[in-house]
Enzyme design. Structure first.
Site, short mmCIF file in Angstrom:
data_model
loop_
_atom_site.label_atom_id
_atom_site.label_comp_id
_atom_site.label_asym_id
_atom_site.label_seq_id
_atom_site.Cartn_x
_atom_site.Cartn_y
_atom_site.Cartn_z
N PHE A 1 19.36 -6.92 -6.39
CA PHE A 1 18.68 -6.61 -5.13
C PHE A 1 17.58 -7.65 -4.95
O PHE A 1 16.58 -7.64 -5.66
CB PHE A 1 18.09 -5.21 -5.10
CG PHE A 1 17.44 -4.92 -3.77
CD1 PHE A 1 18.20 -4.46 -2.71
CD2 PHE A 1 16.09 -5.15 -3.56
CE1 PHE A 1 17.63 -4.23 -1.45
CE2 PHE A 1 15.51 -4.93 -2.32
CZ PHE A 1 16.28 -4.46 -1.26
N LYS B 1 5.26 -8.23 -3.41
CA LYS B 1 4.82 -6.85 -3.59
C LYS B 1 3.38 -6.74 -4.09
O LYS B 1 2.46 -6.80 -3.30
CB LYS B 1 5.81 -6.09 -4.47
CG LYS B 1 7.18 -5.93 -3.79
CD LYS B 1 8.03 -4.88 -4.41
CE LYS B 1 9.41 -4.81 -3.78
NZ LYS B 1 9.42 -4.38 -2.37
N ASP C 1 13.46 -13.68 -10.20
CA ASP C 1 12.92 -12.80 -9.16
C ASP C 1 12.07 -11.73 -9.84
O ASP C 1 12.58 -10.73 -10.33
CB ASP C 1 14.07 -12.17 -8.37
CG ASP C 1 13.59 -11.25 -7.26
OD1 ASP C 1 12.41 -10.83 -7.28
OD2 ASP C 1 14.40 -10.91 -6.38
#
Length: 404
Positions: free
Chosen positions: A145, A259, A230
């Protein structure tokens, strides 16, 4: 009669009436928050065990981050990258130092960081490695994801994320996560990068086999391929280290961050790499109006300074062991598997008992907010400011839910 006095039902209906239904949120409407706690429009408090998918690693409204935001709001909020502002250099320099890299490219969202990483890797492949023009490929993992853009969902293996959004962007090869032999076989002369999450968050906090990440690093070095990590969810203290890659002593060629970098206040993302990688970009080839804006840089610089002390990484590691012990005590009592790294846990509930969604709804009724993913799996990712007592409380509520 009591339900008629609550504001939540009507607030949920109003939200559903005027929005596209691309999310299926729990029926709770938050109005304020502090630390690890949320309060809804009816005054009920909830322990936050999702932390905005790790965007709130430092809790809600961390005093130093709020102070930095307030101070910057009174001075300057946006210039665009057409000019340099006085917060930019500190942010880029300090984040680069935290990452052990030479350069930083600021963006806004995690998906933008991933898209930036893809573009940089391709350009590096053509200009530095000498890949055949138009033939660059990137190896990715099943269960990944990395975001929701058209290019990113093109290499997703989640049909909900991917279906009906084609035609899909070519240039990606998907291999099983954790399988070094499959990865080695997929790399060819036109491969420019291996793009991986060191821990797959959306998949249910899936941890790769021991030695996998060092093996990826060795393969990438041997084959002259960039290792792009990531760390948008796993990075910045979540796993008990600054980066999840640190847990196995691995240094990728490129970090993708987001984030928590925005401190739960503003969207901030970044790509960090050395000059021989990020240096392939020249003016006009990539950019963002809001990327690296003054407000974002002011908040994110304070985030980097909080992490530079090591306090939050230590809290995550130490409290994560308490979370692990609590969850593992529930194995055989409704849980069938538990995966924990720092303050990040994937919890598999016996599907004969309930779905992950049902578990989260029942936790919500008991004052704990979490998020399900993939059937009977739920994720727990509380803010790193959570206390031992609050962790025990969350585990106790999960135990009560499992007991029925």
């Amino acid at each position: 009669m009591i339900d008629d006095m609550l504001r939540t039902p009507s607030a949920v209906r109003d939200a559903e009436r005027h929005t596209a239904h691309n999310y299926h949120p729990l029926p709770v409407v938050i109005s304020s928050a502090e630390g690890a706690w949320l309060t809804d429009v009816d005054g009920r408090r909830y322990l936050d065990c999702l932390a905005g998918y790790s965007a709130l690693n430092f809790g809600h409204r961390h005093p130093k981050l709020i102070e930095a935001a307030h101070a910057q709001l009174d001075r300057l909020t946006l210039t665009s990258r057409a000019f340099i502002h006085d917060q930019f250099a500190d942010f880029c320099r300090e984040l680069a130092a935290l990452c052990g890299k030479e350069l930083v490219l600021p963006m806004n969202t995690g998906a933008e960081a991933v898209e930036t990483g893809i573009k940089v890797a391709r350009k590096w492949g053509y200009q530095v490695k000498g890949v055949t023009p138009g033939q660059a490929n990137i190896v990715v993992a099943e269960g990944n994801f990395h975001g929701r853009t058209t290019t990113i969902v093109s290499f997703s293996t989640d049909e909900d994320a991917r279906a009906d959004f084609g035609p899909y962007t070519p240039g990606f090869t998907v291999v099983p996560y954790g399988d070094l032999d499959a990865l080695a076989a997929a790399i060819d002369e036109n491969t420019v990068a291996v793009l991986l999450e060191p821990i797959q968050g959306e998949q249910g906090v899936v941890v790769p086999p021991a030695g996998y990440l060092p093996g990826v690093r060795e393969l990438c070095t041997e084959r002259n391929v960039l290792f792009v990590a990531d760390e948008i969810q796993s990075g910045l203290g979540r796993t008990g280290a600054t980066f999840a890659c640190d847990l196995e002593g691995v240094v990728p060629d490129m970090y993708l961050l987001g984030k928590a970098l925005g401190g739960g206040i503003v969207p901030v993302s970044a790509v960090a790499a050395n000059a021989d990688v990020l240096g392939v970009l020249q003016p006009g080839q990539h950019g963002s109006t809001f990327g690296g804006n003054p407000l974002a840089c002011a908040v994110a610089t304070e985030v980097v300074r909080l992490l530079a002390t090591g306090e939050f990484q230590r809290r995550s590691a130490e409290l994560g062991e308490r979370l692990r012990a609590g969850l593992e005590s529930l194995l055989g009592k409704g849980l069938v598997a538990v995966r924990v790294r720092g303050l990040w846990a994937g919890v598999d509930i016996d599907p004969a008992l309930m779905s992950g969604r049902q578990a989260c709804e029942r936790l919500m009724e008991r004052g704990v907010l979490a998020k399900d993913t993939h059937g009977s799996t739920i994720r727990l990712a509380p803010p790193l400011v959570i206390t031992e007592d609050e962790i025990d409380h969350a585990v106790a509520q999960l135990a009560a839910v499992l007991a029925g």
